[in-house]
Design an enzyme around this catalytic site. Structure first.
Site, PDB file in Angstrom:
ATOM      1  N   GLN A 101       0.821  -1.217   0.000  1.00 56.30           N
ATOM      2  CA  GLN A 101       0.000   0.000   0.000  1.00 56.30           C
ATOM      3  C   GLN A 101       0.851   1.262   0.000  1.00 56.30           C
ATOM      4  O   GLN A 101       0.478   2.276  -0.588  1.00 56.30           O
ATOM      5  CB  GLN A 101      -0.898   0.023   1.227  1.00 56.30           C
ATOM      6  CG  GLN A 101      -2.004  -0.999   1.234  1.00 56.30           C
ATOM      7  CD  GLN A 101      -2.728  -0.972   2.566  1.00 56.30           C
ATOM      8  OE1 GLN A 101      -3.057   0.094   3.091  1.00 56.30           O
ATOM      9  NE2 GLN A 101      -2.968  -2.138   3.132  1.00 56.30           N
ATOM     10  N   HIS A 282     -11.933  -1.525   4.454  1.00 54.21           N
ATOM     11  CA  HIS A 282     -10.512  -1.432   4.086  1.00 54.21           C
ATOM     12  C   HIS A 282     -10.303  -0.409   2.969  1.00 54.21           C
ATOM     13  O   HIS A 282      -9.452   0.476   3.050  1.00 54.21           O
ATOM     14  CB  HIS A 282      -9.987  -2.793   3.595  1.00 54.21           C
ATOM     15  CG  HIS A 282      -9.749  -3.799   4.672  1.00 54.21           C
ATOM     16  ND1 HIS A 282      -9.206  -3.476   5.898  1.00 54.21           N
ATOM     17  CD2 HIS A 282      -9.944  -5.142   4.693  1.00 54.21           C
ATOM     18  CE1 HIS A 282      -9.103  -4.577   6.624  1.00 54.21           C
ATOM     19  NE2 HIS A 282      -9.543  -5.599   5.921  1.00 54.21           N
ATOM     20  N   MET A 283     -11.078  -0.540   1.883  1.00 55.44           N
ATOM     21  CA  MET A 283     -10.891   0.332   0.727  1.00 55.44           C
ATOM     22  C   MET A 283     -11.323   1.758   1.006  1.00 55.44           C
ATOM     23  O   MET A 283     -10.864   2.686   0.339  1.00 55.44           O
ATOM     24  CB  MET A 283     -11.647  -0.220  -0.485  1.00 55.44           C
ATOM     25  CG  MET A 283     -10.982  -1.402  -1.174  1.00 55.44           C
ATOM     26  SD  MET A 283      -9.273  -1.123  -1.711  1.00 55.44           S
ATOM     27  CE  MET A 283      -9.465   0.257  -2.829  1.00 55.44           C
ATOM     28  N   SER A 284     -12.189   1.955   1.989  1.00 53.02           N
ATOM     29  CA  SER A 284     -12.563   3.320   2.380  1.00 53.02           C
ATOM     30  C   SER A 284     -11.323   4.121   2.745  1.00 53.02           C
ATOM     31  O   SER A 284     -11.227   5.322   2.468  1.00 53.02           O
ATOM     32  CB  SER A 284     -13.523   3.288   3.572  1.00 53.02           C
ATOM     33  OG  SER A 284     -14.725   2.646   3.257  1.00 53.02           O
ATOM     34  N   ASP A 285     -10.364   3.442   3.382  1.00 50.74           N
ATOM     35  CA  ASP A 285      -9.096   4.077   3.743  1.00 50.74           C
ATOM     36  C   ASP A 285      -8.147   4.140   2.551  1.00 50.74           C
ATOM     37  O   ASP A 285      -7.580   5.184   2.228  1.00 50.74           O
ATOM     38  CB  ASP A 285      -8.406   3.299   4.869  1.00 50.74           C
ATOM     39  CG  ASP A 285      -9.219   3.254   6.142  1.00 50.74           C
ATOM     40  OD1 ASP A 285     -10.139   4.082   6.289  1.00 50.74           O
ATOM     41  OD2 ASP A 285      -8.939   2.393   6.986  1.00 50.74           O
ATOM     42  N   HIS A 306      -8.713   5.696  10.848  1.00 52.51           N
ATOM     43  CA  HIS A 306      -7.666   5.672   9.829  1.00 52.51           C
ATOM     44  C   HIS A 306      -8.002   6.623   8.689  1.00 52.51           C
ATOM     45  O   HIS A 306      -7.157   7.401   8.237  1.00 52.51           O
ATOM     46  CB  HIS A 306      -7.509   4.253   9.261  1.00 52.51           C
ATOM     47  CG  HIS A 306      -6.479   3.436   9.954  1.00 52.51           C
ATOM     48  ND1 HIS A 306      -6.654   2.111  10.242  1.00 52.51           N
ATOM     49  CD2 HIS A 306      -5.255   3.740  10.426  1.00 52.51           C
ATOM     50  CE1 HIS A 306      -5.593   1.637  10.862  1.00 52.51           C
ATOM     51  NE2 HIS A 306      -4.728   2.609  10.988  1.00 52.51           N
TER      52      HIS A 306
END
Length: 337
Positions: A101, A282-285, A306
């Site tokens: 990432q 997860h993908m929101s971050d 996060h």
């Protein structure tokens, strides 16, 4: 030089990773202090250092304070080095996916090949199959392609995993992911390493039983690997819609029945689907940094600490406007321009 308080917001390693990524991309140096000040083991830990070292190698950066336990770091990037191979060993079960990432947004169209050793499937970070099934597939939707080769899996605490990320290319532009669209199929990977194959089957069957009520085809593969350094299991799922993807994962652990692992991942997936968001927690971050670089809007399943912290760090490096509607910890819409 940009000044960043490492104890801000959630106060964890995400502040450092976001800062490193944007520093290398923009060429702006930064100083971060109070690194993980409120955590049980404050300061830089080994896996954080490898994020620093990776970005240092990519950008030929000058650094000060890059050592275990350091609560302050100065990072001065230079031009990104293309056409290069980089080897990173985060040690034992340090998270491989958090390194991915960090580095991926900075190596688009740079012909950089990175070999990363460590933990591919470890707690408190997305699993490698989530990265393959969800993260990279959503990046493809916004114009970014990448090849990920999973050579060995690594579980906590022994690690021993190995992946290669390469051919990261694309022409990303402003995007709009405001709905999942009609659900078409659920895909997944249920795996075991150095454990009986029936564990992967049981995880898969448990997840399938719960997901069957969604009324769409279910394709879950098993990945059974014997002779790996570490023992472990897990399952990752991806609900694929006409316009976006929602994902979830779960890891096995000693005393946790395989059926519980599969059930846990399936219920997390359904919970995310029920938010009517376009991307999962997860993908929101993780999508926020791409929306900030290229312009974009999406609906996240949950406005986590996060995500909130990421917003504030991003605004220190980029002259952008982030418009967020929604309250923590609920579903939210982010528009960045």
């Amino acid at each position: 030089m940009i000044e960043i308080d490492g104890s801000f917001g959630e106060g964890g390693g995400q502040i450092l990773r976001t800062s490193l990524t944007l520093s290398v991309i923009t060429g702006k140096p930064f100083r971060i202090f109070n690194i993980r000040a409120n955590r049980p083991n404050p300061g830089l830990q080994r896996q954080h250092l490898w994020a620093v070292k990776a970005m240092k190698m990519i950008s030929n950066a000058e650094t000060k304070g890059d050592e275990v336990g350091s609560k302050e770091l100065i990072f001065v990037p230079h031009e990104i080095k293309g056409n290069t191979n980089i080897d990173i060993d985060v040690g034992t079960a340090g998270s491989v996916t958090l390194i991915i990432q960090t580095v991926l947004p900075a190596i688009i169209n740079k012909n950089v090949r990175i070999r990363i050793k460590g933990g591919t499937d470890v707690p408190k970070s997305p699993t490698i199959d989530y990265i393959r099934l969800v993260y990279l597939e959503i990046l493809r939707k916004i114009g970014i392609e990448a090849k990920l080769n999973l050579i060995k899996r690594g579980h906590y605490p022994e690690g021993g995993g190995e992946v290669i990320i390469e051919n990261v290319n694309g022409n990303p532009s402003a995007f709009s992911l405001l709905e999942l669209g009609k659900l078409t199929i659920i895909k997944g990977i249920s795996h075991v390493s150095s454990l009986p194959a029936h564990i992967a089957e049981r995880q898969m069957n448990s997840a399938r039983e719960i997901l069957s009520k969604l009324g769409v085809p279910i394709e879950i593969q098993t990945d059974v690997r014997q002779g790996e350094v570490s023992k472990g299991s897990g399952i990752a799922l991806a609900a694929i819609g006409e316009k976006s993807i929602i994902g979830a994962d779960s890891l096995g652990e000693r005393g946790k029945r395989a059926e519980i692992v599969g059930e846990e991942a399936a219920r997390i997936l359904i919970d995310n689907l029920n938010t009517k968001a376009s991307v999962d927690i997860h993908m929101s971050d993780m999508l926020m940094i791409f929306a900030s670089l290229y312009g974009g809007e999406y609906i996240g399943a949950e406005l986590t600490s996060h995500a909130y912290t990421n917003m504030e760090i991003i605004k220190k490096f980029l002259d952008i406007k982030i418009d967020v509607s929604g309250k923590r910890p609920f579903r939210f819409k982010a528009k960045i321009f």
